[in-house]
Design a protein around this motif. Structure first.
Motif, PDB file in Angstrom:
ATOM      1  N   VAL A 114       8.321   5.772  -5.098  1.00  0.00           N
ATOM      2  CA  VAL A 114       7.080   5.254  -5.654  1.00  0.00           C
ATOM      3  C   VAL A 114       6.930   5.654  -7.112  1.00  0.00           C
ATOM      4  CG1 VAL A 114       4.576   5.296  -5.463  1.00  0.00           C
ATOM      5  CG2 VAL A 114       5.983   5.332  -3.389  1.00  0.00           C
ATOM      6  N   HIS A 207       2.157   0.276   4.477  1.00  0.00           N
ATOM      7  CA  HIS A 207       1.074   0.976   3.783  1.00  0.00           C
ATOM      8  C   HIS A 207       1.580   2.201   3.016  1.00  0.00           C
ATOM      9  CE1 HIS A 207      -1.451  -1.646   6.091  1.00  0.00           C
ATOM     10  NE2 HIS A 207      -1.111  -1.092   7.227  1.00  0.00           N
ATOM     11  N   ARG A 208       2.772   2.663   3.367  1.00  0.00           N
ATOM     12  CA  ARG A 208       3.289   3.885   2.763  1.00  0.00           C
ATOM     13  C   ARG A 208       4.298   3.644   1.647  1.00  0.00           C
ATOM     14  NH1 ARG A 208       4.557   7.739   8.057  1.00  0.00           N
ATOM     15  NH2 ARG A 208       2.386   8.112   8.669  1.00  0.00           N
ATOM     16  N   ASP A 210       4.534   2.129  -1.236  1.00  0.00           N
ATOM     17  CA  ASP A 210       4.183   2.438  -2.624  1.00  0.00           C
ATOM     18  C   ASP A 210       2.718   2.851  -2.754  1.00  0.00           C
ATOM     19  OD1 ASP A 210       3.042   0.010  -2.106  1.00  0.00           O
ATOM     20  OD2 ASP A 210       4.235  -1.113  -3.555  1.00  0.00           O
ATOM     21  N   ARG A 211       2.182   3.356  -1.635  1.00  0.00           N
ATOM     22  CA  ARG A 211       0.814   3.877  -1.605  1.00  0.00           C
ATOM     23  C   ARG A 211      -0.237   2.813  -1.910  1.00  0.00           C
ATOM     24  NH1 ARG A 211       2.172   9.553  -4.769  1.00  0.00           N
ATOM     25  NH2 ARG A 211       3.721  10.285  -3.274  1.00  0.00           N
ATOM     26  N   VAL A 212       0.114   1.556  -1.656  1.00  0.00           N
ATOM     27  CA  VAL A 212      -0.843   0.465  -1.780  1.00  0.00           C
ATOM     28  C   VAL A 212      -1.254   0.054  -0.370  1.00  0.00           C
ATOM     29  CG1 VAL A 212      -1.189  -1.914  -2.515  1.00  0.00           C
ATOM     30  CG2 VAL A 212       0.124  -0.348  -3.960  1.00  0.00           C
ATOM     31  N   ARG A 213      -2.544   0.012  -0.120  1.00  0.00           N
ATOM     32  CA  ARG A 213      -3.028  -0.347   1.211  1.00  0.00           C
ATOM     33  C   ARG A 213      -2.947  -1.854   1.380  1.00  0.00           C
ATOM     34  NH1 ARG A 213      -3.379   2.310   5.961  1.00  0.00           N
ATOM     35  NH2 ARG A 213      -4.757   1.180   7.372  1.00  0.00           N
ATOM     36  N   ARG A 214      -2.024  -2.301   2.212  1.00  0.00           N
ATOM     37  CA  ARG A 214      -1.852  -3.732   2.448  1.00  0.00           C
ATOM     38  C   ARG A 214      -2.362  -4.105   3.836  1.00  0.00           C
ATOM     39  NH1 ARG A 214       2.538  -2.285  -0.712  1.00  0.00           N
ATOM     40  NH2 ARG A 214       2.743  -3.521  -2.613  1.00  0.00           N
ATOM     41  N   THR A 255       0.438 -12.979  -3.801  1.00  0.00           N
ATOM     42  CA  THR A 255       0.346 -12.046  -2.683  1.00  0.00           C
ATOM     43  C   THR A 255       1.662 -11.996  -1.912  1.00  0.00           C
ATOM     44  OG1 THR A 255      -2.030 -12.402  -2.460  1.00  0.00           O
ATOM     45  CG2 THR A 255      -0.877 -11.511  -0.545  1.00  0.00           C
ATOM     46  N   ASP A 258       4.168  -9.983  -3.844  1.00  0.00           N
ATOM     47  CA  ASP A 258       3.895  -8.549  -3.753  1.00  0.00           C
ATOM     48  C   ASP A 258       4.352  -7.983  -2.409  1.00  0.00           C
ATOM     49  OD1 ASP A 258       2.380  -5.987  -4.459  1.00  0.00           O
ATOM     50  OD2 ASP A 258       1.347  -6.613  -2.623  1.00  0.00           O
ATOM     51  N   TYR A 259       4.038  -8.676  -1.316  1.00  0.00           N
ATOM     52  CA  TYR A 259       4.403  -8.189   0.008  1.00  0.00           C
ATOM     53  C   TYR A 259       5.920  -8.234   0.215  1.00  0.00           C
ATOM     54  CZ  TYR A 259      -0.306  -7.691   1.962  1.00  0.00           C
ATOM     55  OH  TYR A 259      -1.589  -7.277   2.242  1.00  0.00           O
ATOM     56  N   ALA A 262       7.482  -5.353  -1.499  1.00  0.00           N
ATOM     57  CA  ALA A 262       7.292  -4.118  -0.739  1.00  0.00           C
ATOM     58  C   ALA A 262       8.243  -4.057   0.457  1.00  0.00           C
ATOM     59  CB  ALA A 262       5.840  -4.021  -0.257  1.00  0.00           C
TER      60      ALA A 262
END
Length: 427
Positions: A114, A207-208, A210-214, A255, A258-259, A262
């Protein structure tokens, strides 16, 4: 009493051994549960297990007080889940320079770090890299390995080889996936491993990373669309349309991007790049990546499909078999110092897989469930593409092969094209 499992040799064993002889450190990357740590332990002499919460907390404190002590230990020293303390990267690089010896460290990681800003150097020249995927059928023991890709490249003659895997077995192996633990279990217990992995992706890991809550449901929708589009060059815009039509959810291009990014950081998705050969004709070659999950069990679980579902829908079965075949070919290509590409041009001509080695040699591969008509179509595609290649500007293909799910034998046809069931193949 808990059941213990014997270690199954991996293609990465040889790759790791070789890189440790030439590099001060080696990074093994890949998805969780694919066997990175277990493989690294076979050749390490000490370990810093950062995946253990207690050890991680102690290491985090030590990083502030005596950071160099984290690197002390017999070599090669394994630093497991190194990306949880990204400062270790530069520390390892510096230690490699100071010690000036090969084989000092093995790093394993199941996601891209991250906090990249805490890494000042790329590690080029000091830290080698290996990508591990879930097990191929040869590694898990289902393929006999009687047909060697290396021998096909070397034009070594071989007799027809028997294949024992039938379509029901292939359906099970596809849904089971190549997760090491699942290969040591039977029936529904083996299938549970792939299901558990899939659920962990959208419930926890997303959720872990890159510490972004998806959003978990959004992650599931994207994975389902990826599963429906395995082996195609579908765009993110088309994925958005697919999600809207199939799951009645609206989602933007940004979106999805981005997903997907991740999920790639988690090594869940692994798209295939396009192959760009020199052709006699001026026909346009499509350059879009082809969509794949890193293991076919992710796709089948995303769509709630089991072995019986595949047996009842051979068209869908064929699409997912291609995903399994690509997984195995990628692993075998690593052993052969190569990569796997996809070919598609404006005329509609396609080739499912091109195994291209760094020495310039390559093989053209069509992937089919089996059956005479399907094999003949695959052969026709291979011959047409082969004839279009400008051999004054690049070599002719080393071999043409139809890779099948089933068939009684692996053999060479009178026209020189190989027909090989996946249950016979190895590097």
């Amino acid at each position: 009493m808990a059941k213990s499992f014997a270690y199954k040799s991996r293609i990465a064993d040889t790759l790791l051994s070789r890189k440790l002889q030439g590099k001060g450190a080696v990074l093994i990357e890949g998805p969780k549960w694919c066997g990175k740590t277990t493989t690294a332990k076979q050749q390490s002499a000490s370990i810093l297990a950062l995946g253990d919460t207690g050890i991680f907390e102690e290491a985090e404190q030590l990083l502030q007080i005596l950071p160099k002590n984290l690197l002390l230990g017999d070599t090669p020293r394994l630093i497991d889940e190194w990306q949880t303390l990204p400062q270790l990267w530069d520390m390892v690089r510096t230690a490699v320079d100071d010690r000036n010896e090969a084989g000092q460290f093995i790093l394993t990681g199941s996601s891209v770090p991250v906090e990249k800003e805490k890494m000042r150097h790329s590690g080029t020249g000091r830290i080698g890299r290996i990508c591990m995927r879930p097990m191929s059928l040869w590694e898990s023991g289902e393929s006999t390995g009687s047909v060697s890709l290396e021998n096909l490249f070397s034009n070594i003659e071989w007799e027809p080889q028997s294949n024992s895997l039938d379509l029901e077995q292939i359906a099970f192996l596809l849904c089971r996936g190549g997760w090491p633990r699942s290969t040591m279990l039977k029936d529904s217990l083996a299938l549970d491993e792939g299901r558990d992995y899939y659920e962990a992706i959208y419930k926890v890991d997303i959720h872990r990373v890159d510490r972004v809550r998806r959003n978990s449901e959004r992650t599931r929708n994207i994975l389902r669309s990826y599963a429906r589009n395995q082996g195609s060059a579908v765009s993110f815009s088309k994925i958005a349309e697919d999600i809207h039509e199939s799951d009645n959810q609206s989602i933007t291009y940004e979106t999805i991007s981005d997903y997907v990014d991740a999920l790639k950081k988690l090594f869940v998705l692994e798209d295939m790049p396009a192959w760009n050969p020199n052709l006699r004709s001026k026909i346009a070659i499509q350059s879009s990546d082809t969509r794949y999950c890193i293991d076919p069990s992710i796709a089948t679980n995303a769509l709630y499909l089991g072995p019986k579902d595949l047996m009842n829908d051979l068209r869908t079965f064929g699409l997912f078999f291609e995903s399994m075949a690509v997984r195995d070919l990628r692993t075998y290509a690593d052993a052969l110092d190569g990569n796997v590409f996809h070919y598609r041009d404006a005329s509609g001509l396609e080739c499912d897989a091109v195994l291209h080695r760094r020495n310039g040699t390559y093989g053209l591969i069509e992937i089919k469930l089996g059956g005479k008509d399907n094999i003949e179509r695959g052969v026709a595609n291979l011959k047409k593409l082969s004839q279009n290649i400008d051999t004054s500007r690049m070599p002719a293909p080393s071999f043409l092969m139809v890779l099948t799910a089933v068939g009684p034998y692996a053999y060479r046809r009178p026209d020189g094209v190989f027909v090989v069931p996946i249950g016979c193949l190895r590097p």
